[in-house]
Every structure is written in structure tokens, then in C-alpha cells.
Design an enzyme around this catalytic site. Structure first.
Site, short mmCIF file in Angstrom:
data_model
loop_
_atom_site.label_atom_id
_atom_site.label_comp_id
_atom_site.label_asym_id
_atom_site.label_seq_id
_atom_site.Cartn_x
_atom_site.Cartn_y
_atom_site.Cartn_z
N ASN A 62 -5.97 7.54 -5.55
CA ASN A 62 -5.18 8.26 -6.61
C ASN A 62 -5.39 7.68 -7.83
OD1 ASN A 62 -3.09 9.49 -7.86
ND2 ASN A 62 -1.45 8.33 -7.13
N TRP A 63 -6.20 8.65 -8.85
CA TRP A 63 -6.62 8.19 -10.06
C TRP A 63 -5.43 8.32 -11.06
CZ3 TRP A 63 -11.97 11.03 -10.45
CH2 TRP A 63 -12.96 10.56 -9.84
N LYS A 64 -4.44 8.82 -10.85
CA LYS A 64 -3.39 9.08 -11.42
C LYS A 64 -3.76 9.65 -12.86
CE LYS A 64 -0.83 5.33 -9.14
NZ LYS A 64 0.05 4.63 -9.06
N GLY A 96 1.52 -0.88 -8.49
CA GLY A 96 1.18 -1.44 -9.77
C GLY A 96 1.45 -2.80 -10.13
N SER A 117 -0.40 -1.65 -4.38
CA SER A 117 -1.34 -2.91 -4.71
C SER A 117 -2.28 -3.17 -3.80
CB SER A 117 -0.30 -4.14 -4.98
OG SER A 117 0.33 -3.76 -6.23
N GLU A 149 5.08 4.11 0.35
CA GLU A 149 4.67 3.14 -0.89
C GLU A 149 6.06 2.62 -1.58
OE1 GLU A 149 0.84 4.64 -2.65
OE2 GLU A 149 2.63 5.82 -3.85
N HIS A 187 5.40 11.49 -4.96
CA HIS A 187 5.18 9.97 -5.54
C HIS A 187 6.02 9.60 -6.22
CE1 HIS A 187 3.01 6.77 -7.52
NE2 HIS A 187 2.08 6.98 -6.58
N GLU A 210 6.40 7.92 -8.89
CA GLU A 210 5.93 8.07 -10.27
C GLU A 210 6.64 9.73 -10.65
OE1 GLU A 210 2.03 6.78 -10.69
OE2 GLU A 210 2.72 4.84 -10.38
N GLY A 216 -4.32 3.25 -5.65
CA GLY A 216 -3.94 3.51 -7.25
C GLY A 216 -5.07 2.80 -8.15
N GLY A 217 -4.74 1.53 -8.84
CA GLY A 217 -5.63 1.00 -9.75
C GLY A 217 -7.07 0.47 -9.06
P1 13P Z 1 -1.63 0.78 -7.13
O1 13P Z 1 -2.58 0.77 -6.01
O2 13P Z 1 -2.01 0.97 -8.54
O3 13P Z 1 -0.37 -0.23 -6.94
O4 13P Z 1 -0.77 2.07 -7.00
C1 13P Z 1 -0.35 2.57 -5.78
C2 13P Z 1 -0.15 4.15 -5.82
O5 13P Z 1 1.01 4.51 -6.41
C3 13P Z 1 -0.87 4.87 -5.12
O6 13P Z 1 -0.25 6.27 -5.21
#
Ligand code: 13P
Length: 254
Positions: free
Chosen positions: A9-11, A171, A211, A165, A93, A95, A232-233
Site C-alpha cells: 500500500n503505497w498510500k 506507521g 509496521s 491492521e 483502511h 486512514e 505501508g512504509g
Molecule cells: P505501515 O506498514 O507503514 O505501518 O502501514 C501499514 C498500513 O497501513 C498498510 O495498509
């Protein structure tokens, strides 16, 4: 069908050129299982789709609106996602829930629309830290699942990938312990069994997200309840995502 999957997930990161460069690197270094789904921002979908053609890597989107078309300024429809090449879409998600106010009712409409329009949902659930501290983790997850999957048939729910999640792990660098994640996954499977009977929960792919890094994926991946990850990251750099994929592969013996 239950599968081993790793989702990137590149956000809200990567311009089109940056996305192409990353996708080209992943395409070169990743082949076979666990299956990979890359979810770039909308603007890069169609370009990344071109890069991924003739590869086993699949394309997903991060969000959409449930109507096919109409006067919905700023929104993207499931038809448009398919047109750009997306086969999957992330729905619910944290977010989207917490920054953009998406409630279970809207998430339910999106899940139904995705299935109707033949896009496979990656449905996210998870508790906040205050829920966990108050002993409400299972209640919160159960409500997200009951309300999110309202009026959906067993046949349609079988097409969904679920991602657990925990919001406090996203994050923050603080991943859920493998046992904590595994417990939540087990609870999700039990909830699905209660709702739909006949061991539906055992047939659903459930991913952990929050994470995930090169140094924790192995322990998470060794848990049999955990079918893979939503990253994510650490999905934004080719080498770290490839390492995570390789370690998940070895943890799952595939
Ligand atoms: P991180 O891996 O940056 O914690 O993000 C997780 C996430 O929200 C994937 O959708």
C-alpha cells in the site's frame, strides 16, 4: 480461496515516474508465491498496470466511491478502477475511517459495490489503542465485520481478503506481537464462522498490517493464522519489500 499474499500500500507516495521505477524493480526481483498486489495512488495506476503486464504481480487501488458514475466531484468509480487495470481495492483502511470519517455503513456499500463490479476487496479492520486498553478489541473488530459485511452472501464474502491492521501499529514502528495478531486473526475467523457457518473463516485469506519490516515478517509469517501482510512504509523501497517477500516465502515454506 485462502492464499498467501503480500500487498504493497503505497498510500499518498510516489509520482508516476517514481512509481514506474519501483514497479520495474519489483517486477524484476519477484516471481511466484506469495502473490503480490501493488496498490499505487490513482494517478499512477494505469502506468503501473503497463509495467506489470506480462508479470505475475497484480494491481490494486487504495479507495473508490461505490457508484458506477455520476455527479460526485473528486471521486473515482469501480468502473474507472477496472479501466485503469486494478483487480483489487483496499476498503475500510483506518486512514479512511479516521481521517476521512468513513463509517461501517459506507464501507459496507463499498464492499457490495466492489463485488458487483468484479473488483476484489481487501477489507481492513482493526482496533485503536484505547479500544485495546479498554479490553474492547474483539467488540470493535466484531462490529466492523458485522456491519461491514451486512447483507452480503457467503458466496460474495468468500471473494474478500481481510486485513487485520491494529491502528496503534500503523506507521508507528510498533508492530503487533505475532501472538496478538494471531489471536485477532483467529477471532475474525470465528466471527465469520458464526455469521456464515460451515467453516467459512478457515477459507478466507487474512493478512496482518502495521509496521511490517524486514526484521519482523518472519515471526509474523510463521503464525499459521496469518496468511501474509499489508505493508505501508516498507513497501516504498524495492529492496526492503523484496526482502519482506522472500522472508514471508521462507516462513511459509513455499
Ligand atoms: P505501515 O506498514 O507503514 O505501518 O502501514 C501499514 C498500513 O497501513 C498498510 O495498509
Amino acid at each position: 480461496m485462502r492464499e498467501k499474499i503480500l500487498v504493497a500500500n503505497w498510500k499518498m507516495y510516489k509520482t508516476i515516474d517514481e512509481g514506474i521505477e519501483l514497479a520495474e524493480c519489483l517486477k524484476e526481483k519477484i516471481n511466484g508465491r506469495p502473490k503480490i498486489i501493488i496498490c499505487p495512488p490513482f494517478t499512477a495506476l494505469s502506468n503501473i498496470n503497463e509495467v506489470l503486464s506480462n508479470s505475475e504481480l497484480e494491481l490494486g487501488a487504495q479507495n473508490f466511491f461505490y457508484e458506477k458514475q455520476g455527479a460526485f466531484t473528486g471521486e473515482i468509480s469501480p468502473i474507472m478502477l477496472k479501466d485503469a487495470g486494478a483487480k483489487y481495492v483496499i476498503i475500510g483502511h483506518s486512514e479512511r475511517r479516521n481521517i476521512f470519517g468513513e463509517a461501517n455503513e459506507l464501507i459496507n456499500k463499498k464492499l457490495i459495490s466492489a463485488i458487483e463490479n468484479e473488483i476484489l476487496p481487501i477489507f481492513c479492520v482493526g482496533e485503536k489503542i484505547e479500544d485495546r486498553q479498554a479490553g474492547q478489541t474483539e467488540n470493535v473488530i466484531k462490529r466492523q465485520i458485522l456491519e461491514g459485511l451486512k447483507n452480503m452472501s457467503r458466496e460474495n464474502v468468500e471473494k474478500i481478503i481481510i486485513a487485520y491492521e491494529p491502528v496503534w501499529a500503523i506507521g508507528t514502528g510498533l508492530n503487533a506481537k505475532p501472538e496478538q495478531a494471531s489471536e485477532a486473526h483467529k477471532f475474525i475467523r470465528e466471527t465469520l464462522n458464526e455469521m456464515y457457518g460451515d467453516k467459512l473463516g478457515e477459507n478466507i485469506t487474512i493478512l496482518y498490517g502495521g509496521s511490517i519490516k524486514e526484521d519482523n515478517i518472519e515471526d509474523l509469517g510463521k503464525m499459521k493464522e496469518i496468511d501474509g501482510g499489508l505493508v505501508g512504509g516498507a513497501s516504498l523501497k524495492c529492496d526492503s519489500f523484496v526482502t519482506i517477500w522472500k522472508k514471508l516465502k521462507s516462513a511459509k515454506n513455499i
